[in-house]
Design an enzyme around this catalytic site. Structure first.
Site, PDB file in Angstrom:
ATOM      1  N   ASP A 188      45.350  34.893  53.132  1.00 41.76           N
ATOM      2  CA  ASP A 188      45.895  35.951  53.110  1.00 41.76           C
ATOM      3  C   ASP A 188      46.430  36.261  51.590  1.00 41.76           C
ATOM      4  OD1 ASP A 188      47.452  38.438  53.045  1.00 41.76           O
ATOM      5  OD2 ASP A 188      48.267  38.060  55.061  1.00 41.76           O
ATOM      6  N   SER A 200      35.453  49.420  41.413  1.00 43.06           N
ATOM      7  CA  SER A 200      34.947  50.491  41.938  1.00 43.06           C
ATOM      8  C   SER A 200      34.556  51.495  40.748  1.00 43.06           C
ATOM      9  CB  SER A 200      35.877  51.121  42.892  1.00 43.06           C
ATOM     10  OG  SER A 200      35.540  52.373  43.487  1.00 43.06           O
ATOM     11  N   LYS A 222      42.360  50.292  40.262  1.00 41.87           N
ATOM     12  CA  LYS A 222      41.126  49.817  39.792  1.00 41.87           C
ATOM     13  C   LYS A 222      41.348  49.926  38.221  1.00 41.87           C
ATOM     14  CE  LYS A 222      39.278  48.588  43.623  1.00 41.87           C
ATOM     15  NZ  LYS A 222      39.255  47.123  43.720  1.00 41.87           N
ATOM     16  N   TYR A 226      44.563  54.113  44.696  1.00 39.05           N
ATOM     17  CA  TYR A 226      43.386  53.209  44.467  1.00 39.05           C
ATOM     18  C   TYR A 226      42.677  53.446  43.111  1.00 39.05           C
ATOM     19  CZ  TYR A 226      38.686  51.311  45.664  1.00 39.05           C
ATOM     20  OH  TYR A 226      37.582  50.492  45.857  1.00 39.05           O
TER      21      TYR A 226
END
Length: 322
Positions: A110, A190, A207, A203
């Site tokens: 994890d 991304s 990134k 998000y």
């Protein structure tokens, strides 16, 4: 003199027009396309130890298989041990006999358990005695309106997508430096790390943060190879696991067969090519993602005009591959 200026101007615009047309036609940036034809093959990594986090599905899974086909020894880690075991079987089956059971190490992990990262790293070292490449692939995306995101979601996403990645990379960096190795740190970013993606505010911020962290590292440790790999819309199950605007909630939607997305297998292959050639920055995606990125990165002043013409609603449809 006027003719010379005119000639240079025409050449300049022709050159960039050709590049723009190429970018519209290709499914990767031009550097990666050229390297995939003329650069080092994936088989140049044969015998190396590559650790891929988030390898139980999607891009991580297909990257592992692409590397296994070329005799790369693997550590594959994620929380879902049953899916990891399936990936291991697929890797061995696709390796054409070059890998055995001991060459693909399954690690239940994890990423959020940062206090155990050293223990995880030592477990990989106990098995392989070394790590040549760390691929930070684990993470989750997001679908949420910017103004409605609970601050707890911002913190949760950054803990997984940024701080866990940075922490594990620092452990790998320490190993590389102590052993005088020219190691390789790889990060699944991304296209949202290169241009702002609507309805993915946290998000996108995460990134962009990763690019800042690893660009700083690149300038501080020039002997360590760093690759930032930026996929566009890809056909994986990522939508189901997306963060939303609410703590603990998942988006729980599926990618539709009609969506215009790059296949995960193609993405994994291009990813392996980027790693083999130690690119600094690579991005992949279907039209018109590459064309928009080209303009945004090479002509930042034109980016605002382009995005204004495209519009937020259309940009969101492009992001959602529709």
């Amino acid at each position: 003199m006027a003719f010379f200026v005119y000639f240079v101007t025409i050449c300049f615009f022709t050159y960039h027009l050709i590049r723009l047309i190429l970018w519209a036609a290709l499914d990767s940036d031009i550097e990666l396309f050229v390297l995939s034809k003329l650069g080092k093959p994936i088989s140049s990594l044969r015998g190396k130890v590559v650790w891929i986090t988030g390898a139980s599905s999607g891009i991580g899974r297909d990257l592992a298989i692409a590397l296994a086909r070329n005799g790369v020894r693997l550590c594959i880690s994620a929380r879902n041990i049953s899916e990891l075991l399936k990936v291991k079987q697929a890797c061995i089956a696709q390796s054409n006999g070059s890998l055995g059971p001991n060459d693909v190490y399954v690690l239940e992990m994890d990423m959020l358990h940062v206090n155990h990262h050293n223990d995880y790293f030592n477990m990989v070292l106990d098995h392989f005695k070394t790590v040549d490449v760390l691929v930070n692939n684990a993470g989750r995306s997001q679908r949420a309106a910017w103004g409605s995101i609970n601050i707890k979601v911002d913190r949760e996403l950054f803990e997984l997508d940024v701080f866990a990645v940075v922490n594990l990379s620092r452990i790998a960096l320490d190993f590389f430096v102590r052993n005088s190795m020219k190691g390789h740190l790889v990060v699944t970013s991304s296209v949202a790390g290169l241009i702002g993606a609507p309805n993915s505010g946290t998000y996108t911020g995460a990134k962009h943060a990763l690019h800042g962290y690893f660009e700083s590292l690149r300038n501080e440790y020039p002997n360590v190879n760093i690759t930032m790999f930026c996929p566009g819309p890809t056909a994986t199950n990522f939508l189901q696991e997306c963060f939303t605007d609410t703590p603990g909630a998942k988006y729980n939607q599926r990618v539709q067969p009609t969506d215009r997305r790059m296949t995960s297998e193609r993405c994994g292959h291009l990813y392996a090519m980027a790693i083999a050639n130690k690119t600094h920055l690579s991005w992949v995606g279907t039209f018109p993602v590459n064309m928009i990125l080209y303009v945004a990165l090479y002509y930042p002043n034109l980016k605002r005009l382009l995005l204004k013409i495209v519009g937020g609603e259309r940009l969101q449809r492009i992001r959602d591959s529709r």
